[in-house]
Write an enzyme that holds these catalytic residues in place. Structure first.
Site, PDB file in Angstrom:
ATOM      1  N   TYR A 176       0.839  -1.217   0.000  1.00  0.00           N
ATOM      2  CA  TYR A 176       0.000   0.000   0.000  1.00  0.00           C
ATOM      3  C   TYR A 176       0.875   1.270   0.000  1.00  0.00           C
ATOM      4  O   TYR A 176       0.359   2.374  -0.142  1.00  0.00           O
ATOM      5  CB  TYR A 176      -0.918   0.055   1.231  1.00  0.00           C
ATOM      6  CG  TYR A 176      -1.920  -1.072   1.390  1.00  0.00           C
ATOM      7  CD1 TYR A 176      -2.148  -2.012   0.388  1.00  0.00           C
ATOM      8  CD2 TYR A 176      -2.656  -1.184   2.568  1.00  0.00           C
ATOM      9  CE1 TYR A 176      -3.067  -3.032   0.568  1.00  0.00           C
ATOM     10  CE2 TYR A 176      -3.581  -2.204   2.753  1.00  0.00           C
ATOM     11  CZ  TYR A 176      -3.781  -3.132   1.750  1.00  0.00           C
ATOM     12  OH  TYR A 176      -4.692  -4.139   1.941  1.00  0.00           O
ATOM     13  N   HIS A 228       0.889 -11.352   1.173  1.00  0.00           N
ATOM     14  CA  HIS A 228      -0.213 -10.604   0.558  1.00  0.00           C
ATOM     15  C   HIS A 228      -0.951 -11.374  -0.534  1.00  0.00           C
ATOM     16  O   HIS A 228      -2.138 -11.157  -0.778  1.00  0.00           O
ATOM     17  CB  HIS A 228       0.329  -9.280  -0.005  1.00  0.00           C
ATOM     18  CG  HIS A 228      -0.681  -8.197  -0.152  1.00  0.00           C
ATOM     19  ND1 HIS A 228      -0.387  -6.869   0.043  1.00  0.00           N
ATOM     20  CD2 HIS A 228      -1.988  -8.222  -0.468  1.00  0.00           C
ATOM     21  CE1 HIS A 228      -1.477  -6.143  -0.155  1.00  0.00           C
ATOM     22  NE2 HIS A 228      -2.466  -6.946  -0.459  1.00  0.00           N
TER      23      HIS A 228
END
Ligand code: A2P
Length: 307
Positions: free
Chosen positions: A51, A120
């Site tokens: 992110y 992830h």
């Protein structure tokens, strides 16, 4: 039951039922937004190396803890390894690179211990088992309290079992009434792996509707969510709550921690307020029949769509 007391078992520890997601919050904005989220009552903050906002999130955690008079232990923090993806020209991380990436995340966040560290995505392919071994070692060393994966299928989890390693404690996946993944969820439950829901608000007409929040949400889904006859709108009116609250309540009532993101303090508060109503069995059954399959976050393979 109040939001702050409400939590789910995660291995030997607990995870708050409602967490604060930070995908698509820019690093420069993250400190203020996260500090606000902690001030209004969030006790779980979810971020990821992918992110590109861990430094801002870490600043917000420090400010939020100070502002609310909390200690570090009052807060649950998740971050995620970016595993690499050869298909995007991004070489998969091996064991040492995984450990180095963890150190970089921990430093950016300004934390000694991460509560939950996830891989992830399964995109590391031939390095997936090495990555998982590194996470197991980080847990054994006490620098992470729980470890898991995100966007993994049953086959990816079976690969870990076949390597003789402990199974993940959680799998963070896209879960909402339009993407219920009943087979995967049943498998996770049978193995004692907690499903954590992301993108709970996909069926909402305002989901990532602002410029710069482009997503893989299809035009068909958009039209459905914006239609006056949206079943979620009708149901939410009946319960006297917002559509967002109804969708988030569906998640926690199904036993999934949820991770709504909002940059608006009123909506942050609303999204925490899920415990003064209960969806009836009949309405849960009606929602169970609304499943449309795999979801939208991975629909294009665009890295921006991996929430
Ligand atoms: P905003 O930040 O302006 O509130 P996700 O958690 O999957 O990333 O989805 C977040 C999206 O849903 C954002 O567009 C966010 O906008 C919007 N959103 C979050 N909470 C609510 C709410 N209670 N009502 C309406 N829209 C919401």
């Amino acid at each position: 039951m109040t939001p702050l007391q409400s939590r789910f078992a995660l291995g030997d520890i607990h995870i708050p039922a409602v967490g604060f997601g930070t995908y698509l919050i820019a690093d420069n904005d993250a400190a203020g937004v996260v500090a606000d989220a902690i001030s209004v009552g969030y006790r779980h903050i979810d971020t990821a190396a992918g992110y590109h906002n861990e430094a801002g999130v870490g600043g917000g955690i420090a400010d939020g803890i100070a502002r609310a008079g909390l200690s570090r232990d009052d807060l649950f923090v998740t971050t995620k390894l970016w595993p690499g993806n050869a298909a995007w020209g991004d070489p998969p991380k091996g064991y040492d690179e995984t450990r180095a990436a963890f150190e970089a995340s921990r430093t950016a966040l300004g934390l000694d211990v991460i509560d939950l560290y996830l891989i992830h995505a399964p995109s590391g392919v031939e390095k997936r088992v090495e990555q998982w071994q590194a996470l197991c070692d980080l847990k054994a060393e006490g620098v992470v309290r729980a470890i898991g994966v995100s966007n993994y299928t049953e086959a990816h989890i079976e690969e870990i079992r076949a390597a003789g390693l402990p199974l993940p404690e959680a799998n963070q996946i896209e879960l909402h009434p339009w993407s219920q993944k009943p087979d995967l969820v049943a498998f996770l439950r049978a193995e004692g792996i907690l499903p954590i829901a992301y993108s709970s608000l996909v069926p909402l007409s305002t989901w990532r509707a602002e410029p710069g929040q482009s997503s893989a949400k299809t035009e068909e889904m958009k039209a459905d969510s914006q239609s006056a006859e949206s079943p979620f709108k009708t149901m939410a009116v009946r319960y006297g709550v917002s559509e967002a609250q109804l969708l988030l309540r569906w998640g926690v009532q199904s036993g999934y921690p949820v991770l709504p993101k909002s940059t608006n303090v009123d909506r942050m508060k609303q999204n925490l307020d899920l415990f003064s109503f209960e969806i009836t069995r009949q309405d849960m059954d009606m929602m169970a029949a609304m499943d449309r399959g795999d979801g939208v976050a991975w629909a294009t393979g665009d890295p921006r769509d991996i929430g």
